[in-house]
Write an enzyme that holds these catalytic residues in place. Structure first.
Site, PDB file in Angstrom:
ATOM      1  N   ILE A 118      38.913  24.299  49.536  1.00  0.00           N
ATOM      2  CA  ILE A 118      40.420  24.047  49.841  1.00  0.00           C
ATOM      3  C   ILE A 118      40.842  24.254  51.183  1.00  0.00           C
ATOM      4  O   ILE A 118      41.927  23.852  51.508  1.00  0.00           O
ATOM      5  CB  ILE A 118      41.246  25.394  49.090  1.00  0.00           C
ATOM      6  CG1 ILE A 118      40.831  26.729  49.587  1.00  0.00           C
ATOM      7  CG2 ILE A 118      41.105  25.386  47.482  1.00  0.00           C
ATOM      8  CD1 ILE A 118      41.671  27.902  49.078  1.00  0.00           C
TER       9      ILE A 118
ATOM     10  N   TYR B 170      42.484  41.192  55.719  1.00  0.00           N
ATOM     11  CA  TYR B 170      42.376  40.434  54.500  1.00  0.00           C
ATOM     12  C   TYR B 170      43.852  40.180  54.057  1.00  0.00           C
ATOM     13  O   TYR B 170      44.525  39.231  53.657  1.00  0.00           O
ATOM     14  CB  TYR B 170      41.643  41.046  53.585  1.00  0.00           C
ATOM     15  CG  TYR B 170      41.827  40.831  52.056  1.00  0.00           C
ATOM     16  CD1 TYR B 170      41.514  39.520  51.647  1.00  0.00           C
ATOM     17  CD2 TYR B 170      42.907  41.563  51.251  1.00  0.00           C
ATOM     18  CE1 TYR B 170      41.675  39.162  50.268  1.00  0.00           C
ATOM     19  CE2 TYR B 170      42.810  41.526  49.869  1.00  0.00           C
ATOM     20  CZ  TYR B 170      42.383  40.262  49.316  1.00  0.00           C
ATOM     21  OH  TYR B 170      42.492  39.776  48.038  1.00  0.00           O
TER      22      TYR B 170
ATOM     23  N   GLY C 227      34.943  32.109  40.422  1.00  0.00           N
ATOM     24  CA  GLY C 227      35.504  33.676  40.713  1.00  0.00           C
ATOM     25  C   GLY C 227      35.734  34.267  39.437  1.00  0.00           C
ATOM     26  O   GLY C 227      35.751  33.744  38.204  1.00  0.00           O
ATOM     27  N   GLN C 228      35.772  35.436  39.626  1.00  0.00           N
ATOM     28  CA  GLN C 228      36.169  36.386  38.320  1.00  0.00           C
ATOM     29  C   GLN C 228      37.302  36.060  37.646  1.00  0.00           C
ATOM     30  O   GLN C 228      37.422  35.828  36.576  1.00  0.00           O
ATOM     31  CB  GLN C 228      36.287  38.169  38.810  1.00  0.00           C
ATOM     32  CG  GLN C 228      36.953  38.940  38.009  1.00  0.00           C
ATOM     33  CD  GLN C 228      36.906  40.218  38.547  1.00  0.00           C
ATOM     34  OE1 GLN C 228      36.739  41.263  37.937  1.00  0.00           O
ATOM     35  NE2 GLN C 228      37.152  40.387  39.848  1.00  0.00           N
ATOM     36  N   LEU C 229      38.264  36.029  38.524  1.00  0.00           N
ATOM     37  CA  LEU C 229      39.866  35.533  37.780  1.00  0.00           C
ATOM     38  C   LEU C 229      39.583  33.974  37.158  1.00  0.00           C
ATOM     39  O   LEU C 229      40.028  33.783  36.063  1.00  0.00           O
ATOM     40  CB  LEU C 229      40.847  35.414  38.708  1.00  0.00           C
ATOM     41  CG  LEU C 229      42.270  34.976  38.078  1.00  0.00           C
ATOM     42  CD1 LEU C 229      42.602  35.851  37.016  1.00  0.00           C
ATOM     43  CD2 LEU C 229      43.237  35.372  39.149  1.00  0.00           C
TER      44      LEU C 229
ATOM     45  N   TRP D  63      43.289  45.462  42.141  1.00  0.00           N
ATOM     46  CA  TRP D  63      42.016  46.035  41.496  1.00  0.00           C
ATOM     47  C   TRP D  63      41.444  45.452  40.189  1.00  0.00           C
ATOM     48  O   TRP D  63      41.476  46.122  39.141  1.00  0.00           O
ATOM     49  CB  TRP D  63      42.663  47.696  41.243  1.00  0.00           C
ATOM     50  CG  TRP D  63      42.893  48.578  42.292  1.00  0.00           C
ATOM     51  CD1 TRP D  63      43.359  48.207  43.396  1.00  0.00           C
ATOM     52  CD2 TRP D  63      42.847  49.845  42.372  1.00  0.00           C
ATOM     53  NE1 TRP D  63      43.539  49.105  44.186  1.00  0.00           N
ATOM     54  CE2 TRP D  63      43.373  50.213  43.736  1.00  0.00           C
ATOM     55  CE3 TRP D  63      42.329  51.016  41.343  1.00  0.00           C
ATOM     56  CZ2 TRP D  63      43.422  51.535  44.119  1.00  0.00           C
ATOM     57  CZ3 TRP D  63      42.439  52.189  41.883  1.00  0.00           C
ATOM     58  CH2 TRP D  63      43.021  52.530  43.052  1.00  0.00           C
TER      59      TRP D  63
HETATM   60  N1  LIG Z   1      39.514  41.171  43.097  1.00  0.00           N
HETATM   61  C1  LIG Z   1      40.461  42.020  43.274  1.00  0.00           C
HETATM   62  O1  LIG Z   1      40.283  43.052  43.081  1.00  0.00           O
HETATM   63  C2  LIG Z   1      41.499  41.470  43.602  1.00  0.00           C
HETATM   64  C3  LIG Z   1      42.660  42.060  43.734  1.00  0.00           C
HETATM   65  C4  LIG Z   1      44.060  41.614  44.181  1.00  0.00           C
HETATM   66  C5  LIG Z   1      44.108  40.212  44.413  1.00  0.00           C
HETATM   67  N2  LIG Z   1      42.995  39.626  44.225  1.00  0.00           N
HETATM   68  C6  LIG Z   1      43.508  38.041  44.384  1.00  0.00           C
HETATM   69  O2  LIG Z   1      42.875  37.454  43.159  1.00  0.00           O
HETATM   70  C7  LIG Z   1      42.331  36.034  43.236  1.00  0.00           C
HETATM   71  C8  LIG Z   1      41.068  36.123  42.589  1.00  0.00           C
HETATM   72  O3  LIG Z   1      40.168  37.097  43.012  1.00  0.00           O
HETATM   73  P1  LIG Z   1      39.033  37.171  42.191  1.00  0.00           P
HETATM   74  O4  LIG Z   1      38.537  38.558  42.314  1.00  0.00           O
HETATM   75  O5  LIG Z   1      38.434  36.267  41.130  1.00  0.00           O
HETATM   76  O6  LIG Z   1      38.047  36.733  43.552  1.00  0.00           O
HETATM   77  P2  LIG Z   1      36.452  36.244  43.627  1.00  0.00           P
HETATM   78  O7  LIG Z   1      35.632  36.709  42.361  1.00  0.00           O
HETATM   79  O8  LIG Z   1      35.813  36.423  44.813  1.00  0.00           O
HETATM   80  O9  LIG Z   1      36.633  34.564  43.580  1.00  0.00           O
HETATM   81  C9  LIG Z   1      37.289  33.979  44.571  1.00  0.00           C
HETATM   82  C10 LIG Z   1      36.719  32.417  44.575  1.00  0.00           C
HETATM   83  O10 LIG Z   1      37.154  31.690  45.453  1.00  0.00           O
HETATM   84  C11 LIG Z   1      36.221  30.720  45.818  1.00  0.00           C
HETATM   85  N3  LIG Z   1      36.307  30.343  47.309  1.00  0.00           N
HETATM   86  C12 LIG Z   1      36.121  30.939  48.493  1.00  0.00           C
HETATM   87  N4  LIG Z   1      36.343  29.968  49.597  1.00  0.00           N
HETATM   88  C13 LIG Z   1      36.653  28.939  48.986  1.00  0.00           C
HETATM   89  C14 LIG Z   1      36.910  27.736  49.526  1.00  0.00           C
HETATM   90  N5  LIG Z   1      37.174  27.515  50.732  1.00  0.00           N
HETATM   91  N6  LIG Z   1      37.317  26.610  48.877  1.00  0.00           N
HETATM   92  C15 LIG Z   1      37.358  26.886  47.244  1.00  0.00           C
HETATM   93  N7  LIG Z   1      36.830  28.011  46.644  1.00  0.00           N
HETATM   94  C16 LIG Z   1      36.529  29.198  47.675  1.00  0.00           C
HETATM   95  C17 LIG Z   1      34.769  31.777  45.844  1.00  0.00           C
HETATM   96  O11 LIG Z   1      33.779  30.782  45.787  1.00  0.00           O
HETATM   97  P3  LIG Z   1      32.313  31.061  46.048  1.00  0.00           P
HETATM   98  O12 LIG Z   1      31.928  32.252  45.012  1.00  0.00           O
HETATM   99  O13 LIG Z   1      31.512  29.869  46.079  1.00  0.00           O
HETATM  100  O14 LIG Z   1      32.486  32.009  47.348  1.00  0.00           O
HETATM  101  C18 LIG Z   1      35.064  32.249  44.602  1.00  0.00           C
HETATM  102  O15 LIG Z   1      34.520  31.697  43.461  1.00  0.00           O
HETATM  103  C19 LIG Z   1      42.320  36.075  44.762  1.00  0.00           C
HETATM  104  O16 LIG Z   1      43.453  35.470  45.322  1.00  0.00           O
HETATM  105  C20 LIG Z   1      42.416  37.506  45.322  1.00  0.00           C
HETATM  106  O17 LIG Z   1      42.882  37.432  46.771  1.00  0.00           O
HETATM  107  C21 LIG Z   1      41.857  40.076  43.733  1.00  0.00           C
END
Ligand SMILES: NC(=O)c1ccc[n+]([C@@H]2O[C@H](COP(=O)([O-])OP(=O)(O)OC[C@H]3O[C@@H](n4cnc5c(N)ncnc54)[C@H](OP(=O)(O)O)[C@@H]3O)[C@@H](O)[C@H]2O)c1
Length: 289
Positions: free
Chosen positions: A37, A125, A10-12, A149
């Site tokens: 997970i 969500y 994922g991005q983070l 964001w």
């Molecule tokens: N993006 C935002 O703007 C934002 C804002 C506030 C909070 N957050 C929080 O920050 C955190 C990181 O966000 P992010 O932007 O990095 O999101 P992301 O890029 O969507 O990454 C999430 C990762 O979780 C993986 N994932 C999904 N289902 C899974 C499972 N069952 N088992 C294991 N891995 C799984 C995904 O894998 P696949 O790619 O294979 O699906 C993806 O690589 C999350 O908790 C999110 O809720 C994000």
């Protein structure tokens, strides 16, 4: 110190991996194909086998719109996922840093949300993320960092979408009635790793923190900043017109996003002696690359 990181593609997740060397931290990083997970047994086996000093969970179901329809999937990942991680960590009291969201708030407040403010999510969500938080919060070694964001050089995000659209659109419609704090995922990654070091060396007790950008703005303001800076740095040839719209106009339905979700990062920043995310500076630096 050995970390175990979930959601590594994922991005983070990628932003954290990029900084591991700098902190000389050893980590096992697993993507969704290597570890799901939502699979309780897989999670338990992996944690028992690796026996990490700390687990970082960045894995989540992050598609806010799709979660409304596929709510079972959203709950499985965002709620059962953290539950499985807690269940696997608790016998050895392994600390967990779990990442959550500004969307646990309803957006009715007018000053930045503090970690102690009352949650009241308005979307599936947000509800699924809050349900996941509850498992982490009830665990003695559970640490929650809410953020908002996120943008970065990795995967798809608002910053990259704006640059892509600027290359083939003359007009871009952007929501102007939601206020939040853009957060550079690299800054959040740094905060997470510093917190991990603090938890291990100082034996901190469980807590909820916020970490986000240092300035609040609307998506429209954020878009204007990205595009003006890109144009100034000659990364785009023409400057598209940015048209402000309401979230209802943009999504063509009732908005499931809070109208105001700025986060107050003071608690974590003062504990770790760090700054909140300087997102304007981060955009500037990303464009230099
Ligand atoms: N993006 C935002 O703007 C934002 C804002 C506030 C909070 N957050 C929080 O920050 C955190 C990181 O966000 P992010 O932007 O990095 O999101 P992301 O890029 O969507 O990454 C999430 C990762 O979780 C993986 N994932 C999904 N289902 C899974 C499972 N069952 N088992 C294991 N891995 C799984 C995904 O894998 P696949 O790619 O294979 O699906 C993806 O690589 C999350 O908790 C999110 O809720 C994000």
């Amino acid at each position: 110190m050995k970390l175990l990181i979930f959601g590594s593609s994922g991005q983070l997740g990628k932003s954290i991996i990029k900084q591991l060397n700098q902190y000389q931290i050893d980590a096992v990083c697993l993507n969704s194909k290597q570890l799901n997970i939502t699979d309780k047994r897989q999670v338990a086996n992996k944690i028992n086998k690796i026996c990490p000093d700390l687990v970082i969970n960045t894995a989540a179901y992050t598609n806010v719109d799709k979660a409304e329809e596929f709510f079972e999937s959203a709950y499985r990942v965002n709620c059962s996922g953290p539950e499985n991680i807690v269940d696997a960590c608790k016998a050895k009291l392994i600390p967990i840093i779990h990442v959550s969201t500004d969307y646990v708030f309803d957006g009715l407040q007018t000053s930045p949300y503090k970690p102690t403010d009352i949650t009241n999510p308005i979307s599936i969500y947000g509800k699924s993320k809050l349900a996941g938080e509850n498992f982490i919060n009830n665990y003695d070694q559970g640490f929650i960092i809410r953020t908002s964001w996120l943008f970065s050089e990795f995967n798809s995000n608002f910053y990259k979408t704006m640059l892509n659209l600027a290359n083939h659109k003359r007009e871009i419609r952007v929501v102007n009635d939601e206020i939040g704090c853009p957060t550079y995922a690299g800054d959040l990654a740094e905060a997470i790793l510093k917190l991990a070091l603090g938890i291990i060396s100082e034996n901190l007790s469980s807590n909820i923190y916020h970490f986000a950008g240092d300035k609040q703005c609307t998506w429209y303001d954020f878009a204007k900043f990205i595009l003006n800076e890109s144009y100034a740095q000659k990364k785009i040839k023409t400057l598209p017109e940015v048209i402000p719209v309401t979230s209802e106009e943009f999504h063509n339905k009732f908005s499931i996003r809070p109208k105001f979700s700025a986060l107050d990062s003071t608690k974590l920043c003062s504990q770790l002696a760090i700054n909140s995310s300087k997102w304007e500076e981060a955009i500037f630096k990303l464009l230099l690359v």
